[in-house]
Design a protein around this motif. Structure first.
Motif, short mmCIF file in Angstrom:
data_model
loop_
_atom_site.label_atom_id
_atom_site.label_comp_id
_atom_site.label_asym_id
_atom_site.label_seq_id
_atom_site.Cartn_x
_atom_site.Cartn_y
_atom_site.Cartn_z
N VAL A 1 -35.23 17.25 -26.07
CA VAL A 1 -35.15 17.01 -24.63
C VAL A 1 -33.80 17.49 -24.13
N THR A 2 -33.82 18.55 -23.36
CA THR A 2 -32.59 19.08 -22.79
C THR A 2 -32.10 18.18 -21.66
N LYS A 3 -30.89 18.43 -21.21
CA LYS A 3 -30.35 17.67 -20.08
C LYS A 3 -31.22 17.87 -18.84
N LEU A 4 -31.69 19.10 -18.63
CA LEU A 4 -32.54 19.39 -17.48
C LEU A 4 -33.87 18.65 -17.59
N VAL A 5 -34.48 18.67 -18.77
CA VAL A 5 -35.76 17.99 -18.96
C VAL A 5 -35.62 16.50 -18.67
N LYS A 6 -34.56 15.90 -19.21
CA LYS A 6 -34.34 14.46 -18.99
C LYS A 6 -34.18 14.17 -17.50
N GLU A 7 -33.45 15.03 -16.82
CA GLU A 7 -33.24 14.85 -15.38
C GLU A 7 -34.57 14.93 -14.63
N LYS A 8 -35.43 15.85 -15.05
CA LYS A 8 -36.69 16.05 -14.34
C LYS A 8 -37.66 14.89 -14.55
N ILE A 9 -37.74 14.35 -15.76
CA ILE A 9 -38.76 13.34 -16.04
C ILE A 9 -38.32 11.92 -15.71
N THR A 10 -37.05 11.71 -15.42
CA THR A 10 -36.54 10.37 -15.14
C THR A 10 -37.26 9.67 -13.98
N PRO A 11 -37.63 10.36 -12.88
CA PRO A 11 -38.29 9.66 -11.77
C PRO A 11 -39.77 9.34 -12.01
N CYS A 12 -40.35 9.77 -13.12
CA CYS A 12 -41.80 9.61 -13.32
C CYS A 12 -42.19 8.14 -13.46
N HIS A 13 -43.30 7.77 -12.82
CA HIS A 13 -43.86 6.45 -13.08
C HIS A 13 -44.92 6.53 -14.17
N THR A 14 -45.48 7.73 -14.37
CA THR A 14 -46.44 8.00 -15.45
C THR A 14 -46.03 9.29 -16.13
N LEU A 15 -46.04 9.28 -17.46
CA LEU A 15 -45.62 10.47 -18.21
C LEU A 15 -46.54 10.69 -19.40
N LEU A 16 -46.99 11.92 -19.56
CA LEU A 16 -47.68 12.35 -20.77
C LEU A 16 -46.66 13.11 -21.59
N LEU A 17 -46.31 12.57 -22.76
CA LEU A 17 -45.19 13.08 -23.56
C LEU A 17 -45.62 13.30 -25.00
N GLU A 18 -45.18 14.41 -25.55
CA GLU A 18 -45.50 14.71 -26.95
C GLU A 18 -44.92 13.67 -27.91
N SER A 19 -45.74 13.33 -28.91
CA SER A 19 -45.29 12.50 -30.04
C SER A 19 -46.00 13.08 -31.25
N ASN A 20 -45.50 14.20 -31.75
CA ASN A 20 -46.28 15.06 -32.63
C ASN A 20 -46.44 14.57 -34.06
N TYR A 21 -45.35 14.07 -34.65
CA TYR A 21 -45.44 13.80 -36.09
C TYR A 21 -44.59 12.60 -36.49
N ASP A 22 -44.98 12.00 -37.59
CA ASP A 22 -44.16 11.00 -38.27
C ASP A 22 -43.37 11.72 -39.35
N MET A 23 -42.08 11.49 -39.41
CA MET A 23 -41.22 12.24 -40.32
C MET A 23 -41.67 12.11 -41.78
N ASP A 24 -41.99 10.90 -42.23
CA ASP A 24 -42.40 10.70 -43.62
C ASP A 24 -43.70 11.43 -43.93
N LEU A 25 -44.65 11.37 -43.01
CA LEU A 25 -45.94 12.04 -43.23
C LEU A 25 -45.77 13.56 -43.24
N LEU A 26 -44.89 14.07 -42.38
CA LEU A 26 -44.65 15.51 -42.38
C LEU A 26 -43.98 15.96 -43.68
N GLN A 27 -42.99 15.20 -44.13
CA GLN A 27 -42.30 15.56 -45.37
C GLN A 27 -43.25 15.54 -46.56
N ALA A 28 -44.21 14.61 -46.55
CA ALA A 28 -45.13 14.46 -47.67
C ALA A 28 -46.33 15.41 -47.59
N ASP A 29 -46.52 16.04 -46.45
CA ASP A 29 -47.70 16.88 -46.25
C ASP A 29 -47.69 18.09 -47.18
#
Length: 246
Positions: free
Chosen positions: A133-161
């Motif tokens: 999340v860049t400074k610009l991205v954070k600035e843009k999404i701060t006013p949102c009341h609803t947000l669809l945001l990526e949550s792609n992977y769990d670190m342990d599961l990715l490392q073990a894949d």
């Protein structure tokens, strides 16, 4: 899909056409009622259903110039056959009562963007496929009341894949890759301080994440920080459609 009293907007049709129609039917949405299609970037998991969709229903297609060039090259789309409505990253434009704002995000695509949908009932943000999340991205999404945001992977599961070679894992982990559950949880904490009401966790990896794991990671981080907990819902990667109604 985003729905208001006057408009229905389809964003990133990344599943096959028949599945798109089935998901829309499940939501009681006739495909012909869609007002426009918006594209964040050209990767296949965001545009797989686009060619047939546009062939069947010639919706206006909104994407940046560089993304359009990439789509023409990868999917064989033609200028004459598509009602392409270009925009430049960082621009704003009106569609009925919605003001749509695009902004650049860090990802390994031609010209990837996030979107803000401004309406008198509130601002909805859509932000998937970014390495950090860049400074610009954070600035843009701060006013949102609803947000669809990526949550792609769990670190342990990715490392073990074992399916992904190390080079692919490096790409996922890079600053132009994807957000982990932990990274998303940290962002969620910042937004909870600003009054975020609804958070939808998107773009979960089928192999390296779980719906319950993503939700628990984010919720626990917010609660452990003694912050107000917004509604948190992870989108099942096997049922990736979501309808947000304003």
């Amino acid at each position: 899909m985003l729905e208001t009293p006057k408009s229905r907007i389809l964003i990133d049709p990344g599943i096959r056409y028949k599945k798109i129609i089935r998901h829309l039917s499940d939501m009681n949405v006739p495909v012909e009622s869609i007002k426009a299609v918006f594209i964040t970037h050209e990767h296949t998991d965001h545009v797989a259903g686009l060619p047939i969709l546009l062939k069947k229903m010639p919706f206006p297609l909104y994407c940046s110039t560089l993304t359009w060039k990439a789509l023409k090259k990868s999917m064989g789309l033609e200028d004459k056959a598509v009602d392409w409505r270009p925009f430049e990253s960082g621009s704003r434009y009106l569609l009925d009562e919605i003001e749509i704002e695009s902004f650049p995000i860090p990802h390994d695509a031609a010209d990837p963007v996030g979107f803000l949908f401004h309406h008198h009932r509130g601002t909805i943000g859509l932000l998937t496929d970014l390495g950090y999340v860049t400074k610009l991205v954070k600035e843009k999404i701060t006013p949102c009341h609803t947000l669809l945001l990526e949550s792609n992977y769990d670190m342990d599961l990715l490392q073990a894949d074992r399916k992904r070679p190390w080079s692919v894992k490096q790409r996922i982990l890079s600053r132009h890759g994807h957000l982990s559950n932990e990274a998303t949880a940290s962002i969620a904490c910042d937004l909870a301080k600003k009054g975020l009401k609804k958070l939808f966790l998107a773009h979960l990896s089928e192999d390296c994440n779980r719906v319950e794991l993503a939700e628990t990671t984010v919720k626990n981080k917010i609660l452990s920080s003694s912050l107000p907990l917004p509604h948190v819902q992870a989108i099942d990667p096997l049922k990736p459609s979501l309808q947000i109604v304003l």
